[in-house]
Design an enzyme around this catalytic site. Structure first.
Site, PDB file in Angstrom:
ATOM      1  N   ASP A 145       9.667  -1.508  55.266  1.00 50.27           N
ATOM      2  CA  ASP A 145      10.948  -0.934  54.871  1.00 50.27           C
ATOM      3  C   ASP A 145      11.782  -0.745  56.143  1.00 50.27           C
ATOM      4  O   ASP A 145      11.252  -0.778  57.258  1.00 50.27           O
ATOM      5  CB  ASP A 145      10.665   0.408  54.169  1.00 50.27           C
ATOM      6  CG  ASP A 145      11.918   1.201  53.874  1.00 50.27           C
ATOM      7  OD1 ASP A 145      12.865   0.606  53.340  1.00 50.27           O
ATOM      8  OD2 ASP A 145      11.943   2.404  54.183  1.00 50.27           O
TER       9      ASP A 145
ATOM     10  N   ASP B   8      15.229   1.679  56.545  1.00 53.24           N
ATOM     11  CA  ASP B   8      15.699   3.054  56.756  1.00 53.24           C
ATOM     12  C   ASP B   8      14.575   4.061  56.545  1.00 53.24           C
ATOM     13  O   ASP B   8      13.883   4.038  55.528  1.00 53.24           O
ATOM     14  CB  ASP B   8      16.859   3.354  55.806  1.00 53.24           C
ATOM     15  CG  ASP B   8      18.048   2.448  56.077  1.00 53.24           C
ATOM     16  OD1 ASP B   8      18.721   2.651  57.091  1.00 53.24           O
ATOM     17  OD2 ASP B   8      18.263   1.518  55.276  1.00 53.24           O
TER      18      ASP B   8
ATOM     19  N   GLY C 226      15.715  -1.701  50.389  1.00 53.00           N
ATOM     20  CA  GLY C 226      16.699  -1.559  49.327  1.00 53.00           C
ATOM     21  C   GLY C 226      18.060  -2.087  49.741  1.00 53.00           C
ATOM     22  O   GLY C 226      18.959  -2.223  48.917  1.00 53.00           O
TER      23      GLY C 226
ATOM     24  N   ASP D  97       8.584   4.726  53.308  1.00 53.59           N
ATOM     25  CA  ASP D  97       8.756   6.181  53.269  1.00 53.59           C
ATOM     26  C   ASP D  97       9.355   6.694  51.969  1.00 53.59           C
ATOM     27  O   ASP D  97       9.472   7.898  51.773  1.00 53.59           O
ATOM     28  CB  ASP D  97       9.654   6.640  54.419  1.00 53.59           C
ATOM     29  CG  ASP D  97      11.119   6.275  54.178  1.00 53.59           C
ATOM     30  OD1 ASP D  97      11.387   5.101  53.812  1.00 53.59           O
ATOM     31  OD2 ASP D  97      11.985   7.148  54.337  1.00 53.59           O
TER      32      ASP D  97
ATOM     33  N   ASN E  69      10.773   4.097  46.374  1.00 57.52           N
ATOM     34  CA  ASN E  69      10.991   2.670  46.118  1.00 57.52           C
ATOM     35  C   ASN E  69       9.998   1.792  46.882  1.00 57.52           C
ATOM     36  O   ASN E  69       9.978   0.569  46.697  1.00 57.52           O
ATOM     37  CB  ASN E  69      12.436   2.267  46.461  1.00 57.52           C
ATOM     38  CG  ASN E  69      12.804   2.530  47.912  1.00 57.52           C
ATOM     39  OD1 ASN E  69      12.307   3.476  48.533  1.00 57.52           O
ATOM     40  ND2 ASN E  69      13.676   1.711  48.461  1.00 57.52           N
TER      41      ASN E  69
END
Length: 266
Positions: free
Chosen positions: A8, A10, A43, A214, A217
């Site tokens: 991921d 962010d 995302g 984190d 999602n």
């Protein structure tokens, strides 16, 4: 040794100021030079992530919009799963009258918002990606990878999460990427299922993957990968959902690049 590394952005790979630190860039370049496959799993929108990848000068797959889009090493779209038109159309206006909640739409190569929120641009330190304003009844609901809602109050987003799940059930996948961002994708869409497709394309399976995340999602990806690592600063909801997974340091401490250096480069 895991042949596929998925991360991921962010809250995970990026620093708290939403940039890639020099310390984070180096292991990604070294890993890919050694034949380890790095996968962005985020995302964020593919237009945005493509610029981050190009700035790094590495070849990597991109899982974007939480798995609704997958692009190959050359930036070609190889997988797309959109929200059904009726759902997307309804989501465009579902909270339009609430001044505290901003509605965001990712549609093909575009990003739309229902009202101005200049502070959203703080996320775009590594790329240039700008939004356009839309009117709910006038936006064509074709090619929508996700609709997401941002609000300073997590408590205001919780009833929206419940209402969307109650209305559309398994036709949607609803998750919090952060406490202040609620994301809605088509049912069956997740980073985990997208990672499975990418691994297969590369000649591997999920057991050959290590993943870092984190947010809620990231839940499917972290649990489906051969090894899932949860950031120390992750949502408590994620830690409670998967107590079996290793919790590492935070993005402020460059925990992911530290972990990758130790695993592959020491």
């Amino acid at each position: 040794m895991y042949q596929v590394v998925a991360s991921d952005l962010d809250g995970t790979l990026l620093s708290p100021d939403h940039t890639l630190s020099p310390y984070a860039k180096e292991p990604l370049k070294l890993l890919t030079a050694r034949g380890i496959n790095f996968v962005f799993a985020t995302g964020r929108h593919h237009v945005d992530v493509g610029q981050i990848r190009d700035n790094l000068e590495i070849k990597s797959y991109m899982i974007t919009s939480n798995g609704a889009r997958v692009h190959d090493l050359d930036g070609n779209l190889i997988f797309a799963h959109n929200l059904d038109r009726d759902i997307a159309s309804d989501l465009f206006g579902v909270v339009n009258d609430n001044p505290d909640i901003i509605t965001n739409v990712y549609r093909d190569d575009e990003w739309f918002m229902n009202r101005h929120r200049p502070e959203e641009m703080r996320f775009f330190k590594e790329a240039v990606f700008k939004y356009a304003l839309y009117e709910p009844g006038l936006l064509e609901p074709e090619g929508v990878s996700k609709v997401f809602f941002t609000c300073d109050s997590h408590e205001q987003l919780l009833p929206l999460e419940q209402a969307i799940n109650a209305r559309w059930g398994d036709r949607v996948n609803v998750s919090f990427s952060t406490l202040t961002c609620l994301e809605v994708m088509a049912g069956g869409v997740s980073k985990g299922h997208a990672l499975e497709a990418v691994a297969k394309k590369l000649g591997y399976s999920l057991k050959d993957c290590i993943a870092f995340g984190d947010g809620m999602n990231d839940a499917e990806m972290l649990s489906m990968a051969g090894k899932g690592c949860i950031m120390g600063s992750a949502h408590q909801r994620l830690k409670d959902l998967h107590p079996e997974l290793e919790v590492i340091g935070t993005n402020a401490d460059d925990a992911v690049p530290h972990y990758l250096r130790k695993l592959y480069l020491s």
